[in-house]
Structure formats: C-alpha cells, structure tokens
Scaffold this active site. Structure first.
Site, short mmCIF file in Angstrom:
data_model
loop_
_atom_site.label_atom_id
_atom_site.label_comp_id
_atom_site.label_asym_id
_atom_site.label_seq_id
_atom_site.Cartn_x
_atom_site.Cartn_y
_atom_site.Cartn_z
N MET C 75 0.82 -1.22 0.00
CA MET C 75 0.00 0.00 0.00
C MET C 75 0.86 1.27 0.00
SD MET C 75 -2.89 -1.35 -0.31
CE MET C 75 -3.04 -3.14 -0.44
N HIS C 77 2.99 4.32 -1.59
CA HIS C 77 2.92 5.13 -2.81
C HIS C 77 4.26 5.17 -3.54
CE1 HIS C 77 -0.42 6.58 -0.36
NE2 HIS C 77 -1.01 6.93 -1.49
N MET C 117 9.17 4.47 4.65
CA MET C 117 9.20 3.06 4.25
C MET C 117 10.43 2.77 3.38
SD MET C 117 6.88 1.96 6.01
CE MET C 117 7.42 0.30 5.63
N ASP C 132 22.95 -12.96 4.09
CA ASP C 132 23.13 -13.88 2.96
C ASP C 132 24.60 -14.12 2.64
OD1 ASP C 132 22.43 -15.38 0.57
OD2 ASP C 132 23.06 -13.61 -0.56
#
Lengths: 164, 164, 164, 164, 164, 164
Positions: C75, C77, C117, C132
């Site tokens: 969600m 943008h 975010m 990793d």
C-alpha cells in the site's frame, strides 16, 4: 458472424517450445569493454568517483541483471542460474591515451536452454553501470564490442569464438 | 561497548542527492549496432526467424528496458519518462560480407536528472534482443560500439558527440 | 438478477488517496543492525567472505531496494527518490563476544508522501544481504531492532525518535 | 597495448557456483516481530486501520517477497519455491504497555540451495508492511529481532536455533 | 559502405511523446467481473478456500498491479499514482445458478497522461487472482467483460460509458 | 508476558505446498477477446495506430506477462515456462458493426503445478495492450470474456471447456 481475416502467421513472436529438450549442464562466457578517459581511469583507480566504488557496484549490477535476463529479453526462457562471475581488467596504454576496462562474465546453469543471453546481458549491464557511475567526468565513453566468447552444453555442442 | 572501527567512507556507493536540481526538459540519443551474418540478414528481412519479427520485438524490449533503467542500473535515479523512440537501419555491403543493424534510441523526460542511461540501456537491450532472436543462425554476432550521441537539458548544458 | 450481498467495507485494503497533499522536500533516516560471530567479523574485515565484499554488495542492495519499495510494500505510494545513502559501522566489544554492524540509511525525495518506508526497507535489505553473504560461517546472526530514527517534511511535521 | 593492472581478485562479488550440489527437499522457518502502541493494537484488532486489514495485506506482501528474494538479495540463487506460509500472533501484556506481533514464516523448495533468505525476507517484509499500514498512528514501532529459527535439507544438515 | 535498406517507418512501436502535455488531476474507473459456481461462492463467503481470503488477496494484487502497469503494458507511460481503490460485490441469483463477483477499481494521479490502463489492469488482475485462488473448485469460471467505466482529467475531457 | 490472542487461522493467505507433487509436462490454452470500433479495426489493419503495430506489441506483452505471472498473481507458484504462443484472429461482421479480435494463448511447462494462470494472464495482458494502443481512437472497447479453454497434465487430469 463470419471470420474474415487471419492474422499473418509469419512474423509471430513467440517463446519457442523447448519442452522436448533435455536438461544439461551449460556455461557461457561473454565479453564487453568500455573505453574511458584518463580522468575517469584515475577516479576509478583511486576510488574517488562520486557515486562510489565502480567495479563493486558494476559487479552487483551484472549479477542481478543476469538473473533478470528473461524479464528483460522478451523471448528468452527463464532459467535457474547456478553460478555467475564477473571480472574486470584494465587494458591501458597511457602513451596512446588508451584506458579500457575489459569485462568478462561467466554464467552457469543446469537447464533446458543455454545461458548465452544471461552472460551477454550481464556484460552489457556491467558496462552500462560503469558508464553511469563515471559519466560526470566525461560522456565520451564507448561501450563494446560485446560478444559471446564461448559456450558449453546443449545438443548443438560447444562454441568457441575464433576471432574478434 | 566500544566503537572500534569505522567503515571506510571512501568508496561508499550511493545514489547522489539531486534534491537541489531543478526540473527541466531533457532528451538523450544513444546509438548501438549489431553485426550479423548473411543468413541472419535474410531471415530478418524475410521474416523467417523462428522467434518472430526481430525489429518489432526488439523495439518493444528497448522501450520496456528504458522504463526499467533505474531498476537495472543501481545508482541511477528513477525518472518519469515522457517519450521513447527506437529506430533500426540496415547498413549493408554484401561484397564485403557486411550486414549491420544500426540502432538509435531517443528518450525524453521532464525531470531532475538526464536520460542518458535510459537511452543507452534501451539501445543495448535492443541489440541484445536481436542477438537472442537470431542466435540459432549464428553466434558470431557482435554488438556495439554503444555510445551517447547527444543530450539536451540540465545545468551542464547540451552535449553532442563529435566523433565515433 | 438481484444483488444480495455487499462485501464488507471494513478492512478493505487500499492505497490511500494523497492527491490533495502538496509536494514537499522530505527525508527519512532509519536504523537497523546485525549481530555476527567473531569469524564473520574477521571475514568481512579481511574481505575473505566467499561471496565478496559484504558492505559493498549490501550498499547496492539497499539502494536498489529503496527504489523498489512501492513494489515490495503493497500500500506504499511510488515516489521519485532524489537521494539514497547507506552507512555501516562496526560496534564491537571482543571481550563480550559482541560483533555488531550498525546500519543507517537516509532517503530523500520531493513528493506527496514521506520516505519512511524507503529508508526502513533499505536498512532491512542491507541487513538481509549481510546475512546472505555471511551465512556460510554461521546462521546465528540476529537482525535488528530496525526502526525509524527521524523524518522531515510533510504536513505532520518532523519526527525524531527519542529512545531506542 | 599493454595490460598493466589487474583488478584485485579479493573482494569480488559473485553468485557462488552451486552446479555441483544436488537437489534436495529444503525448508526454512524465520521469525521477526514488531512492537506497536496500544492504539495500533486496537486499530488492527478492530480492523479500523485506514489502509485496510493489516495481517491480510502483510501476508500477501510476505508471500510475494519470498518469491522475489533473488531479485532483492544480490547474490542469492533463484529457486522455484513450492510452499510459503506466514503466521501472526499477538504477544500482549497491557499492564506493561507491551503490544507485539510475532511473525513466523515457513518456506519450502526442492532445489540446489536453501531457503533461509526467502524465509528471512518474507518475515522482514511482513513486519515492514505492518509498519507501513499503521504508521499514521505512531512511528515508534520497532521491528525485530529477525532471525532464522530452523532449516532442513542440504548437505550441511539441519539447523535449529538454540537461543534468542 | 552503402546504406541500402531503411526499416519501414510504418508500424514502429514507440512510447508516444507526452512532454508537451500539462499535468492535471486524473481519475479512471474500470469494471470487470468473474462468474463462479455455487461451491466457489460458498467457499469464498465462508472463507474456506484453501489459498486464503479471496477478496483480501485480490485487492492487494490489484493495487500492486496498478502500480506495475507501465512495466506490464509496453507502451504505457509511468505515472506516480496517488490513490487506488478496489471494490467487490456479489451479484447472485441462486435460482438461475448465477454467482458473479462484480469488480470495480478506481485509480487517481496527478500526471501527464490518464490512468485508464492502470484501472483496467487492476480490475483484470483482481479477477485473475480470484480465478487462481478458487480454481481447485472448478475451472469453468469466466472473467469479464472488462471495460472502462469513466475517466476525468486531461485535455480530451471526461468520459462516461453509456452502455455495457 | 502472556500470549492473549491468536490470529484467526481461517482465511490465512498462503502459497499452498506442492512439494509432494511430481513434475509432469503441462499445457494450458486460454482465450480472451476485445471488441473494437470500425475506425480501430482500420487502423490496426492498415498499421496506422500511433503507438505502432498493435498485434506485434501485444504478443510481446503477452509472452512477457506469462513469464511474470507468479509476481503478478500473489499465490501462484513460480514455474520455468518452456513455451509460449499467442495468436490473434479477426472476427468481423461489418454489417452488424462487429469488429472483434479473438486472442488465444498457449503455455507449456514441465513442472509441479499447472500453467492455467500463465495462459490466462497472457491472454488478459494481450487484450489490455490492444486497448492501450488503440484507446486514442475510442474508449468503448470491451475485453472478454476471458476463460480457460483446456489444460493437460497433472494428477487431476485433462480439462476441456465444453461451452462458452
């Protein structure tokens, strides 16, 4: 309702059927290069390019592009790559104002089709990334020639380029 | 707990800050090429390549790659492209066994950074796609040189390549 | 035909409408960390990790993830990022067997929504990439805590985390 | 032209060759968490978060991220995942103002390498998605610790985390 | 070397130049639908589909697809979407064995081109996701018709579909 | 700390475990269609659409979408596709003002799950691409119905649609 027109069969784009092929171990080696100016050669060697360590970033870009090849090249089959290696080497002759980065990529898989496109895409993206990171110091860089050096595996046998 | 080691600031990769730049109209034109053999020239011209219409597929691949440039080239800024054009032209001299496809890409945007990488990436992917679609008829194809032909817009002014 | 059932409005997922917001300059700084064992600390410091230079790869991964945030977080943008920076720092106390990499990411944009975010995703992906590249030498690494350190811009004003 | 400089082999990033490994059934379980405030706990429980049903969206995000792991984590091998499961659980102690969501992800494949990174990436993205959907009600949320709980399959045998 | 052949200009694929357009607020509403059998209707309503909550997953898929439209539809311009909404409604007439899900998507942006393709892509992907999650209980589902209901903004003015 | 609330197991989205399935050769054929107006029919037939050769671009879009299906449809398993074919056919009855493009897609793989979603996604994207390339000449186009025509392979056996 009448069916009047058939779309011309000729020229139809398709991802060709490889269902009948057998899975074999395959490798491909591709080469590219990028010619830069003396200032860019110095910046890369001294690590002063403003975007960061050029070869380190270009290697990562090449590895990631190899894995994305089938989403970049439309008719290319998806393949589970098992190994990717990217190598840079300076070819320089300051007296001739020649500063060139030779790029070699090697890709491996165990699959139904070869990894030529993966190696070529990785080499191209490595060169493009060098361009991007250095272009503030000169836009005259030239990429390529880019070509397949060799491949192994598959029913058509091995290939080794004989000249450049 | 003691902080003992700082990571070397030098060589840090970053996407450089362009927040202070102003949005201007920008264009870039890039060129690449691919040399093919006579059989491939015939197949492309006659539309008999087994994967489909080579130029049509390569154009689409180039347009889509231009839009994906900032996900392929690590330190490249994302830009809302406003126009992409891809052009192919045959340069042939059969008597010299020369069959070459000249590729020109033009990209436009209104943004904070230039679209050189988008044009160069599109040209490279166009060439790679031709390679992929024709490689069943010969793996000796050579891509490039690939370079920036010109750009406009941005505070550093226009650029026009003076030689190849 | 009768319309019998309305889907429950409550709980509908949507990307909230920000059309009415105004474009402002925005920044966000996020932090994460990863605790490793002594062997991994040595391998990273000495550059002997078998997958390559850990911080160099993690920085590239973080920058690319920041640009992909709106395709990873449903969600969120899409935003045209104008700058991304990723920083690593060793926090070590060998006597306590403590070897920790502190990760700081900073993201900038000029847009309708904030870049919290993007900064958080970049920090998380930097840590995951370290995991990793080092996991062959120990799977006990612990990532986090991961949190927002600060943000600026937007109508709700600035934010500065007051404690960890 | 003389070849003067070799790029330092040490520190080269590569996707390590796993061609020699054999395909086995593999699983991995990872854990993460996110601490939220009381208001966010209420909004999630009552389904009143303005972006929608938090856990439903976070589950989808985690599943999609697991499938994208090899495009997010640069040196990670692509793997055809055969199953992905994401689980949320509230750990709350209102008297201590503690509202925490425990996240568990489980990933399965039959492949040449393990799925630790897929499980860890899914868990991280689940937490990030919760953050995104709830951040309008407080930016103090803290993600993690994030770690591998267990793995099975592969020649190095199984792993079970012994402590947190 | 002689230039012998020009590629036919006609039919060249391009992303048309919209640099001259002005940024306006734009919306688009699209509709699709999917007819399912009675068993699938029950499974969705009761939440017993083995892949999970059908509408919740389909909403997320639709939102994410809207944001990816310019990477899925080749000649579509990239646009920074500012809002996406997805709505489901049951249209059922059990006596006629009719169980249909009506899908409505609404997309908003402030940009140079319209968001019709984003709304149509979101609606299509919502329907495809329903198909995927329910196909274990019957493969006879039919998707569509899918069409544009309305749009606003842009120099060509508003559009409202007058019939289905 | 007390664990108070379990998230409702029912309705959890997951990618179902197919580890126990066996790899078989699988095919799927899907169909879609798009109704256009007379002007669009002429433009496509005469190659005068301003965005380029409509069918050529739509075929490429469909092939690329088929390969991206597991990143578009959330709970869909990733599969290494071995062949993709896309076919267009005009169904026209000018006296009834009927101009329709029938779209057929065929996808093949050797894998653990079927390729129904890949064929349906390709057909949908082909139709959406036609819409995008022609919408300047009329937005009344209608896509669909879109449905699965047949599938082969897998333990549940073959499927052939009996009616439309």
């Amino acid at each position: 309702m009448t069916e009047l027109t058939h779309f011309n069969e000729q020229g139809r784009a398709k991802m060709v059927d490889v269902s009948g092929k057998s899975e074999t171990f395959r490798t491909a080696i591709a080469k590219s290069s990028i010619r830069v100016n003396e200032q860019i050669h110095s910046q890369i060697s001294e690590g002063t390019t403003k975007k960061g360590d050029v070869f380190a970033v270009a290697q990562v870009a090449a590895v990631m592009a190899a894995k994305q090849t089938s989403t970049i090249i439309p008719m290319c089959h998806p393949l589970p790559l098992t190994g990717i290696n990217v190598h840079f080497e300076w070819l320089i002759a300051p007296e001739d104002d020649h500063f060139e980065i030779a790029i070699t990529t090697e890709v491996k898989t165990k699959g139904l089709t070869g990894v030529e496109m993966e190696a070529l895409t990785a080499a191209s993206v490595a060169a493009l990334t060098v361009y991007d990171m250095c272009k503030a110091a000169g836009k005259d860089m030239v990429i390529g020639p880019t070509y397949l050096q060799s491949k192994t595996g598959g029913k058509n046998g091995d290939y080794e380029r004989t000249d450049n």
